[in-house]
Design an enzyme around this catalytic site. Structure first.
Site, PDB file in Angstrom:
ATOM      1  N   GLU A  61    -125.406   5.509 -57.703  1.00  0.00           N
ATOM      2  CA  GLU A  61    -124.084   6.131 -57.743  1.00  0.00           C
ATOM      3  C   GLU A  61    -123.366   5.779 -59.051  1.00  0.00           C
ATOM      4  O   GLU A  61    -122.700   6.619 -59.655  1.00  0.00           O
ATOM      5  CB  GLU A  61    -123.232   5.667 -56.551  1.00  0.00           C
ATOM      6  CG  GLU A  61    -123.721   6.160 -55.214  1.00  0.00           C
ATOM      7  CD  GLU A  61    -124.785   5.281 -54.543  1.00  0.00           C
ATOM      8  OE1 GLU A  61    -124.983   5.433 -53.336  1.00  0.00           O
ATOM      9  OE2 GLU A  61    -125.421   4.455 -55.221  1.00  0.00           O
ATOM     10  N   GLU A  79    -136.373  -5.300 -58.903  1.00  0.00           N
ATOM     11  CA  GLU A  79    -136.170  -3.957 -59.461  1.00  0.00           C
ATOM     12  C   GLU A  79    -135.579  -4.024 -60.861  1.00  0.00           C
ATOM     13  O   GLU A  79    -135.947  -3.249 -61.741  1.00  0.00           O
ATOM     14  CB  GLU A  79    -135.208  -3.151 -58.581  1.00  0.00           C
ATOM     15  CG  GLU A  79    -135.719  -2.827 -57.202  1.00  0.00           C
ATOM     16  CD  GLU A  79    -134.674  -2.097 -56.403  1.00  0.00           C
ATOM     17  OE1 GLU A  79    -134.822  -0.872 -56.246  1.00  0.00           O
ATOM     18  OE2 GLU A  79    -133.702  -2.746 -55.942  1.00  0.00           O
ATOM     19  N   LYS A 139    -134.758   7.658 -57.490  1.00  0.00           N
ATOM     20  CA  LYS A 139    -135.656   6.501 -57.643  1.00  0.00           C
ATOM     21  C   LYS A 139    -136.944   6.922 -56.955  1.00  0.00           C
ATOM     22  O   LYS A 139    -136.972   7.146 -55.740  1.00  0.00           O
ATOM     23  CB  LYS A 139    -135.053   5.275 -56.975  1.00  0.00           C
ATOM     24  CG  LYS A 139    -135.868   4.018 -57.151  1.00  0.00           C
ATOM     25  CD  LYS A 139    -135.232   2.822 -56.464  1.00  0.00           C
ATOM     26  CE  LYS A 139    -133.965   2.421 -57.180  1.00  0.00           C
ATOM     27  NZ  LYS A 139    -133.468   1.094 -56.739  1.00  0.00           N
TER      28      LYS A 139
END
Length: 127
Positions: free
Chosen positions: A76, A25, A102
């Site tokens: 977060e 990612e 996302k």
């Protein structure tokens, strides 16, 4: 006329960023959506029609883009950074509602995304 609540919103800002716990990612990146509502008193701008008397949404967009460009493990953390920066750059902001999504999370599910939503209050405006 009495103004009881007001805010400025940027809805569904589409960005490409490099957030996530997985190495893939952070290396490849992915698509994200950010929606932000900043609560503040717009009464003066309603009266003056002067951009200097409002919270400039172009500047707000720059903040979101700048913070989304900094890779993080967690959404977060990204949301917290955006909130802190908005309160720092716009001290008149009373509260923020922020959703960071996302759009294609790597969790093997067919869904519209995984999100973090926060409601933040500017402690400096509580005095």
């Amino acid at each position: 006329m009495t103004l009881t609540e007001s805010s400025i919103c940027l809805n569904d800002i589409r960005l490409y960023a490099f957030h996530g716990v997985l190495e893939q990612e952070r290396r490849v990146g992915g698509e994200y959506s950010v929606s932000i509502r900043v609560h503040y008193n717009i009464y003066k701008a309603m009266e003056t029609d002067n951009v200097a008397d409002t919270l400039n949404y172009a500047q707000l967009l720059k903040i979101v883009k700048r913070e989304m460009a900094v890779p993080s493990n967690l959404l977060e953390h990204v949301a917290g950074r955006i909130g802190k920066t908005v309160f720092h750059e716009f001290p008149q902001a009373e509260a923020i509602d922020l959703t960071v999504t996302k759009l294609n999370p790597p969790m093997g599910a067919d869904c519209a995304g995984a999100s973090v939503h926060v409601h933040l209050i500017n402690d400096k405006t509580l005095q």
